[in-house]
Design an enzyme around this catalytic site. Structure first.
Site, PDB file in Angstrom:
ATOM      1  N   ARG A 189       9.984  11.621  16.414  1.00  0.00           N
ATOM      2  CA  ARG A 189      10.632  12.894  17.031  1.00  0.00           C
ATOM      3  C   ARG A 189      10.638  12.673  18.704  1.00  0.00           C
ATOM      4  O   ARG A 189       9.118  12.135  19.389  1.00  0.00           O
ATOM      5  CB  ARG A 189      10.366  14.474  16.474  1.00  0.00           C
ATOM      6  CG  ARG A 189      11.676  15.356  17.862  1.00  0.00           C
ATOM      7  CD  ARG A 189      10.290  17.093  17.687  1.00  0.00           C
ATOM      8  NE  ARG A 189       9.255  16.313  18.256  1.00  0.00           N
ATOM      9  CZ  ARG A 189       9.044  16.436  19.491  1.00  0.00           C
ATOM     10  NH1 ARG A 189       9.811  16.538  20.541  1.00  0.00           N
ATOM     11  NH2 ARG A 189       7.265  16.975  20.020  1.00  0.00           N
ATOM     12  N   VAL A 190      11.766  13.006  19.741  1.00  0.00           N
ATOM     13  CA  VAL A 190      11.344  13.292  20.909  1.00  0.00           C
ATOM     14  C   VAL A 190      11.698  13.656  21.488  1.00  0.00           C
ATOM     15  O   VAL A 190      12.446  14.822  20.810  1.00  0.00           O
ATOM     16  CB  VAL A 190      12.125  11.221  21.577  1.00  0.00           C
ATOM     17  CG1 VAL A 190      11.929   9.922  21.382  1.00  0.00           C
ATOM     18  CG2 VAL A 190      13.727  11.080  21.187  1.00  0.00           C
ATOM     19  N   SER A 191      11.706  14.166  23.081  1.00  0.00           N
ATOM     20  CA  SER A 191      12.112  15.669  22.772  1.00  0.00           C
ATOM     21  C   SER A 191      13.584  15.366  23.323  1.00  0.00           C
ATOM     22  O   SER A 191      14.341  16.300  23.634  1.00  0.00           O
ATOM     23  CB  SER A 191      10.869  16.124  24.326  1.00  0.00           C
ATOM     24  OG  SER A 191       9.611  16.393  23.881  1.00  0.00           O
ATOM     25  N   SER A 192      14.423  14.308  23.859  1.00  0.00           N
ATOM     26  CA  SER A 192      15.544  14.601  24.847  1.00  0.00           C
ATOM     27  C   SER A 192      15.934  13.275  24.428  1.00  0.00           C
ATOM     28  O   SER A 192      15.952  11.667  23.749  1.00  0.00           O
ATOM     29  CB  SER A 192      14.776  14.581  26.465  1.00  0.00           C
ATOM     30  OG  SER A 192      14.870  13.355  26.873  1.00  0.00           O
ATOM     31  N   GLN A 213      15.434   9.912  26.172  1.00  0.00           N
ATOM     32  CA  GLN A 213      14.099   9.052  25.381  1.00  0.00           C
ATOM     33  C   GLN A 213      14.610   8.597  24.180  1.00  0.00           C
ATOM     34  O   GLN A 213      15.632   8.196  23.626  1.00  0.00           O
ATOM     35  CB  GLN A 213      13.064  10.046  24.775  1.00  0.00           C
ATOM     36  CG  GLN A 213      12.495  10.322  25.570  1.00  0.00           C
ATOM     37  CD  GLN A 213      11.099  11.827  25.248  1.00  0.00           C
ATOM     38  OE1 GLN A 213      11.619  12.333  24.827  1.00  0.00           O
ATOM     39  NE2 GLN A 213      10.107  11.863  26.329  1.00  0.00           N
TER      40      GLN A 213
END
Length: 186
Positions: free
Chosen positions: A12-15, A18
């Site tokens: 998972r990445v936050s934005s 990324q």
């Protein structure tokens, strides 16, 4: 000892700025046969469709693999909830860094998850505090105006004058009814 099944990876990445590709490559190197990835905030479990899909596919003996605790969740309760859901499926939650293998039988592994969940919560708190300070500083300089309006108030009022109710206005403009009411009350 439980039979060894398949290894599912979760990244998972936050934005959108990324890239999850490096996580995916590392998870595959570590043995994940399928890697579920998503972009989104780790502060909540809502909207984590790929994590849900991975957990649903787990069978007894399987492993759910993630690189770091904060990729799974940034909250102690959420991290432990996810870990216990994995174990309830007869599977194992495995983290690469730090090396944690949670199968529901080892109190030290649960303690480590609790500790890293707490660290994620503290980190989340500081990120939000820095963001608030940055917004306040930008507002003080007059360069922060907030998020651009996504609702055209004139369109809402025009449809209302044409006799449409809030529900129909919301449908036509593809917005929520609460947004319609806010515009009409302003």
């Amino acid at each position: 000892m439980k039979p060894v099944g398949k290894t599912l990876g979760y990244g998972r990445v936050s934005s959108d700025q990324q890239d999850v590709a490096s996580q995916k490559a590392k998870l595959e190197t570590l043995g994940a046969v399928v890697v579920f990835t998503e972009t989104g905030n780790g502060s909540t479990l809502q909207g984590r469709n790929q994590l849900e899909a991975a957990i649903l596919l787990l069978e007894p003996g399987d492993i759910l693999l993630a690189l770091h605790p904060d990729r799974v969740a940034r909250d102690t309760g959420d991290l432990l909830t996810i870990a216990k859901r994995v174990v309830a499926k007869g599977a194992i939650l495995k983290l690469d860094d730090p090396k944690i293998i949670f199968d529901g039988t080892d109190i030290m592994a649960e303690m480590m998850l609790t500790l890293f969940g707490l660290i994620g919560s503290v980190e989340k708190h500081f990120i939000k505090a820095r963001q608030r300070r940055g917004i306040e500083a930008a507002k003080a300089k007059g360069i922060y105006k907030g998020r651009p309006a996504t609702i055209q108030a004139d369109d809402v009022r025009e449809l209302r004058q044409q006799g449409f109710g809030a529900t129909e206005i919301a449908k036509r403009l593809k917005i929520g009814r609460a947004s319609v009411y806010r515009v009409l009350a302003a």
